[in-house]
Design a protein around this motif. Sequence first.
Motif: not given
Length: 472
Positions: A44-50, A52-59, A109-111
């Motif tokens: 499995g993969l982590l939830p999609t929303r998690f 894409f929430s990373v983009l708040l820092g990446v961009v 755990p998410y990271f």
Amino acid sequence: MIKDNQKKLNGLHVLLDGLMIILSYSLAWALVYVGNHLFSPHKGLLPTRFYFSVLLGVVPMYLVLYACFHLYTPKRVQQRRYEFANICKANLTGLLINSLLLLLLKKNPYFREFSNRIVFYFFAVNVMAETAERNGIRMILRSMRAKGYNQKHVLLIGMSRAAEGFIDRVRSNPEWGYHVYGLLDDESPKGKEYKGVRVLGRIAELDSILELNTLDEIAITLGLGEYAKLENIVASCEKSGVHTKFIPDYNNVIPTRPFMEDLQGLPVINIRHVPLNDSLNNFLKRGVDILGAAVGILLFSPIMMITACLIKLTSPGPLIYSQERVGLHNRPFKMYKFRSMEVQSPGAEKSRWTTPGDSRVTPIGRFIRKTSIDETPQFFNVLMGDMSLVGPRPERPFFVEKFKEEIPRYMIKHQVRPGMTGWAQVNGYRGDTSITKRIEHDLYYIENWTMGLDFKILFLTIFKGFINKNAY
């Protein structure tokens, strides 16, 4: 005026970069998502929303990196390869930061479960996407400028060789989008033209022209004898707030690309920038030389053994011929070659080049000279440090003394190690060809050296450098 549009253009550029970062990240996530479903359906993969929430820092992080690596500077005359190098540097820095953050946050755990493949896929995709986006912007802007839009209005101060050189280049490159408003000069009559650029008046009229506020740039192109006026001109330009450039008129005095350094606030112009004077560059090049020479000896050892046998069987004398050449810092060294001529006295060959149909060349020698096999013992010169895999070809002392009096800047070639192959050779200047053109190519190599240029020359040597039609 272009300065009124530059902020809007930069803002649009930042917005496009932000969108490109989001698209690249989304594509990286999609590649991992599809790959997991095809090859690891139970993983499995982590939830999609998690993700894409990373983009708040990446961009924002990547936009700051792009600004730090000068990716928002005007593209009028910026070379694509430099921009591509900066894109790679910015994204590589981002890759290292992201990898470090994942390592530091692994207790979460998410990271801890965050897919490393997304990080690496994002790096590769974003480099390609940013390069494509910026090349597209460059093409659109250049097309607009060539049609007369998005022009930058420039006033030149001083009629000189520097002014003529600037006008020549602007006329030859309309895609740069420079419009030369006119020229101020104390020595030329008002109305005089150079390729459509008129003298508008004397330098004393600068303040009244600046008050019109219609200029984007001032380019100071004073002749060498007028530099006493420079201080007052700069003061007027600074007072008006207009962007000012200084184009020195020393092109005939210093005929190469100079290098500026700062000596505790004192600007120092080096007449020539030699990248290999940098210790790190020199160390890297030497490491590649040692590795490359060792590999070359292993690869060519069967050919060298066969050549040695043929020389021994067909012509009396030594297998290896050593000849004095001039190398790094004008120091002489012995350069090795397979003997391709009949044995002759040392005095007979010192000041004589090989000519077509030269009777001194043996039948085997003619073949190994044409195919450059006679040069393979120079791998040992490279190992010993007398030569490099790539660099200007070394010459005999007699010809060095001759050429240094006849050809300007000839001796500059000795600021780097001589090479087995070089920029001049892969461009066709080998053997009985123009010495002047050869030196021009050698100087280009010396002043523009990069490890990438070395690899390019080695690659081209495979196709252009072995067969020498000018070898007799």
